[in-house]
Motif scaffolding. Structure first.
Motif, PDB file in Angstrom:
ATOM      1  N   SER A  97       1.025  -1.161  -0.212  1.00 48.12           N
ATOM      2  CA  SER A  97       0.252   0.006  -0.085  1.00 48.12           C
ATOM      3  C   SER A  97       0.554   1.015  -0.229  1.00 48.12           C
ATOM      4  N   VAL A  98       1.993   1.517   0.813  1.00 48.79           N
ATOM      5  CA  VAL A  98       2.846   2.435   0.731  1.00 48.79           C
ATOM      6  C   VAL A  98       4.137   2.574  -0.719  1.00 48.79           C
ATOM      7  N   HIS A  99       4.869   1.429  -0.590  1.00 46.65           N
ATOM      8  CA  HIS A  99       6.105   1.606  -1.164  1.00 46.65           C
ATOM      9  C   HIS A  99       5.516   1.108  -2.916  1.00 46.65           C
ATOM     10  N   PHE A 100       5.015   0.081  -3.200  1.00 48.29           N
ATOM     11  CA  PHE A 100       3.710   0.160  -4.243  1.00 48.29           C
ATOM     12  C   PHE A 100       2.946   1.112  -4.762  1.00 48.29           C
ATOM     13  N   ARG A 101       2.599   2.310  -3.845  1.00 50.19           N
ATOM     14  CA  ARG A 101       1.555   2.685  -3.756  1.00 50.19           C
ATOM     15  C   ARG A 101       0.050   2.565  -4.221  1.00 50.19           C
ATOM     16  N   GLN A 102       0.214   1.957  -2.654  1.00 53.46           N
ATOM     17  CA  GLN A 102      -1.773   1.829  -3.399  1.00 53.46           C
ATOM     18  C   GLN A 102      -1.853   0.535  -4.696  1.00 53.46           C
ATOM     19  N   PHE A 103      -0.750  -0.382  -4.224  1.00 52.70           N
ATOM     20  CA  PHE A 103      -0.941  -1.308  -5.134  1.00 52.70           C
ATOM     21  C   PHE A 103      -2.489  -2.269  -4.309  1.00 52.70           C
ATOM     22  N   LEU A 104      -2.638  -2.669  -3.025  1.00 52.67           N
ATOM     23  CA  LEU A 104      -3.777  -3.050  -2.504  1.00 52.67           C
ATOM     24  C   LEU A 104      -4.413  -2.459  -1.803  1.00 52.67           C
ATOM     25  N   PRO A 105      -5.386  -1.673  -0.982  1.00 54.44           N
ATOM     26  CA  PRO A 105      -5.753  -0.962  -0.389  1.00 54.44           C
ATOM     27  C   PRO A 105      -5.026  -1.483   1.473  1.00 54.44           C
ATOM     28  N   ALA A 106      -4.296  -0.310   1.285  1.00 55.14           N
ATOM     29  CA  ALA A 106      -4.127  -1.081   3.021  1.00 55.14           C
ATOM     30  C   ALA A 106      -5.022  -1.190   3.861  1.00 55.14           C
ATOM     31  N   GLY A 107      -6.518  -0.953   3.844  1.00 54.87           N
ATOM     32  CA  GLY A 107      -7.958  -1.053   5.202  1.00 54.87           C
ATOM     33  C   GLY A 107      -8.938  -1.456   4.705  1.00 54.87           C
ATOM     34  N   SER A 108      -9.681  -0.986   6.117  1.00 52.60           N
ATOM     35  CA  SER A 108     -11.587  -1.269   5.625  1.00 52.60           C
ATOM     36  C   SER A 108     -11.760  -1.927   4.617  1.00 52.60           C
ATOM     37  N   LEU A 109     -13.152  -2.139   4.415  1.00 55.59           N
ATOM     38  CA  LEU A 109     -14.752  -2.644   4.312  1.00 55.59           C
ATOM     39  C   LEU A 109     -13.921  -2.471   2.537  1.00 55.59           C
ATOM     40  N   VAL A 115     -19.929  -6.042 -10.632  1.00 56.53           N
ATOM     41  CA  VAL A 115     -18.840  -6.379 -11.053  1.00 56.53           C
ATOM     42  C   VAL A 115     -17.308  -5.750 -10.164  1.00 56.53           C
ATOM     43  N   ASP A 116     -17.782  -4.109 -10.242  1.00 51.81           N
ATOM     44  CA  ASP A 116     -16.956  -3.168  -9.724  1.00 51.81           C
ATOM     45  C   ASP A 116     -16.933  -3.458  -8.191  1.00 51.81           C
ATOM     46  N   TYR A 117     -17.903  -3.854  -7.885  1.00 46.63           N
ATOM     47  CA  TYR A 117     -17.922  -3.679  -5.922  1.00 46.63           C
ATOM     48  C   TYR A 117     -17.716  -5.205  -5.843  1.00 46.63           C
ATOM     49  N   ILE A 118     -18.278  -6.245  -6.194  1.00 44.65           N
ATOM     50  CA  ILE A 118     -16.655  -7.137  -6.439  1.00 44.65           C
ATOM     51  C   ILE A 118     -15.750  -7.333  -6.252  1.00 44.65           C
ATOM     52  N   VAL A 119     -15.201  -6.634  -7.416  1.00 40.94           N
ATOM     53  CA  VAL A 119     -13.482  -6.469  -7.677  1.00 40.94           C
ATOM     54  C   VAL A 119     -12.405  -5.727  -5.934  1.00 40.94           C
ATOM     55  N   ASP A 120     -13.434  -4.524  -6.176  1.00 43.02           N
ATOM     56  CA  ASP A 120     -13.307  -3.396  -5.373  1.00 43.02           C
ATOM     57  C   ASP A 120     -13.688  -4.499  -3.112  1.00 43.02           C
ATOM     58  N   ARG A 121     -14.324  -5.204  -3.667  1.00 38.62           N
ATOM     59  CA  ARG A 121     -14.026  -5.743  -1.859  1.00 38.62           C
ATOM     60  C   ARG A 121     -12.927  -7.015  -1.779  1.00 38.62           C
ATOM     61  N   ALA A 122     -12.641  -7.794  -3.229  1.00 37.16           N
ATOM     62  CA  ALA A 122     -12.338  -8.368  -3.056  1.00 37.16           C
ATOM     63  C   ALA A 122     -10.279  -8.160  -3.159  1.00 37.16           C
ATOM     64  N   ARG A 123     -10.488  -6.897  -3.201  1.00 34.03           N
ATOM     65  CA  ARG A 123      -8.550  -6.236  -3.527  1.00 34.03           C
ATOM     66  C   ARG A 123      -8.384  -6.132  -2.255  1.00 34.03           C
ATOM     67  N   HIS A 124      -9.637  -5.381  -1.326  1.00 35.07           N
ATOM     68  CA  HIS A 124      -9.374  -5.017   0.098  1.00 35.07           C
ATOM     69  C   HIS A 124      -9.274  -6.181   1.206  1.00 35.07           C
ATOM     70  N   LEU A 125      -9.690  -7.129   0.656  1.00 39.66           N
ATOM     71  CA  LEU A 125      -9.752  -8.420   1.307  1.00 39.66           C
ATOM     72  C   LEU A 125      -8.596  -9.616   1.382  1.00 39.66           C
ATOM     73  N   VAL A 126      -7.807  -8.871   0.192  1.00 39.34           N
ATOM     74  CA  VAL A 126      -6.360  -9.720   0.196  1.00 39.34           C
ATOM     75  C   VAL A 126      -5.216 -10.148   1.332  1.00 39.34           C
ATOM     76  N   LEU A 127      -5.028  -8.426   1.931  1.00 34.90           N
ATOM     77  CA  LEU A 127      -3.523  -8.536   2.480  1.00 34.90           C
ATOM     78  C   LEU A 127      -4.549  -8.278   4.314  1.00 34.90           C
ATOM     79  N   PRO A 128      -6.163  -8.200   4.282  1.00 35.90           N
ATOM     80  CA  PRO A 128      -5.842  -9.744   5.870  1.00 35.90           C
ATOM     81  C   PRO A 128      -6.450 -10.984   5.704  1.00 35.90           C
ATOM     82  N   VAL A 129      -6.744 -11.213   4.947  1.00 28.25           N
ATOM     83  CA  VAL A 129      -6.514 -12.737   4.511  1.00 28.25           C
ATOM     84  C   VAL A 129      -5.455 -13.609   4.725  1.00 28.25           C
ATOM     85  N   VAL A 130      -4.689 -13.203   3.425  1.00 28.03           N
ATOM     86  CA  VAL A 130      -3.586 -13.294   4.011  1.00 28.03           C
ATOM     87  C   VAL A 130      -2.385 -13.146   5.578  1.00 28.03           C
TER      88      VAL A 130
END
Length: 346
Positions: free
Chosen positions: A159-171, A203-218
């Protein structure tokens, strides 16, 4: 089996009673109370106001007296109101926060299971090879790194080094919501265009939710993945040297069938118990994960409730986790007996 289940269910009652008393005492004896939040935010708050509200909320009574009042209401299904959110605590936790935690925890457990079982089997079958050593090193790293530290590192990298490649948090991203069909159809009379717009926004909503899930899931699945992989490797190493596996190989049975049908079926037995015990553990670990990633789940609700002394929300959440631990311990024992016919409880 029936008598065993009945005995265990009866044991839940005194266990939950003791746990609730301990949790209530710890929360009640911590510094501060809900009225302190009002005093801080209101310069005109007087000592008379404090005493009046303390009497209204029962905070002028010792904790054990308040506990009996709370227990009497809780038995009837009334866990009291949330002073921070202005609604029943149970309704807020189970309707607002719990669904988000279920999504996060469910995906994390599934991901851990999908990775851990094949990795453990491969590590056992390739014992003392570079693949085995590599998997072992990754496992030790996954077990050793605290979840909150891993979460911070993931945020910094993606989120910082790669400039928002994935969201830092939130739903989800503000402004991206599930599309409103009525609002879309009100803007156009073309049904085909309305369906297309609805699908695009969905589709935009689902993709956005999925992107926000990546980091906490990992972050949340890392510990379980590493732990289950180690257990799976150890169990598989024990099974593949047993007589019935050697006999199957001596008969010329295909190696894949030997591994999948004969060895893996018995090696996976310890994992059943681990999975059952890991479900409440994931809910407990979600407190740190949801706090780091600002995920609006039950774990974050516990953290916020303790900060603002919202006792009822904290009690509902912590008692739910306690019930999960006891229930899944029982389910683990039952599942173990169902899978392994040698185990009998009666």
């Amino acid at each position: 089996m029936f008598n065993f289940i009945v005995r265990r269910l009866l044991q839940l009652i005194p266990t939950l009673f003791v746990v609730s008393a301990i949790v209530f005492a710890l929360l009640a004896l911590k510094p501060g109370d809900p009225i302190d939040e009002l005093r801080i935010g209101n310069p005109g708050f007087t000592q008379a106001d404090y005493e009046r509200l303390a009497k209204a909320y029962g905070l002028d009574q010792p904790w054990y007296v308040r506990y009996w009042f709370w227990l009497g209401r809780a038995i009837q299904g009334d866990f009291g109101p949330s002073r921070n959110y202005g609604r029943p605590a149970a309704e807020y936790v189970f309707n607002v926060r719990l669904p988000n935690t279920l999504v996060l925890s469910g995906i994390s457990l599934t991901l851990a299971l999908i990775i851990a079982i094949p990795a453990g089997v491969i590590s056992a079958l390739r014992k003392q090879t570079p693949i085995d050593y590599g998997i072992t090193v990754v496992n030790f790293v996954g077990i050793s790194i605290p979840i909150f530290w891993l979460g911070i590192i993931l945020i910094y990298i993606f989120s910082v080094h790669f400039r928002q490649f994935l969201p830092a948090g939130s739903l989800s991203t503000p402004g991206i919501n599930w599309p409103d069909w009525a609002a879309i159809t009100a803007q156009t009379t073309d049904t085909g265009l309305a369906v297309s717009q609805y699908a695009d926004k969905a589709v935009d909503y689902i993709v956005d939710r999925a992107r926000h899930l990546v980091l906490p899931v990992v972050a949340l699945s890392s510990l379980q993945t590493a732990s289950w992989t180690r257990f799976m490797r150890s169990s598989m190493l024990e099974v593949i040297h047993l007589d019935y596996v050697r006999t199957a190989r001596a008969k010329g049975v295909d190696e894949r069938r030997v591994v999948l049908r004969h060895a893996l079926r018995n090696a996976v037995l310890p994992i059943i118990t681990l999975i059952a015990l890991a479900i409440p553990a994931v809910f407990s670990g979600a407190v740190l994960t949801e706090t780091v990633f600002n995920w609006p789940g039950m774990g974050r609700a516990i953290f916020d409730a303790i900060l603002v002394n919202d006792l009822n929300v904290a009690m509902v959440s912590l008692m739910f986790i306690s019930l999960l631990i006891l229930a899944f311990n029982l389910l683990a024992d039952i599942a173990y007996a169902m899978v392994d016919p040698r185990i009998r409880y009666d």
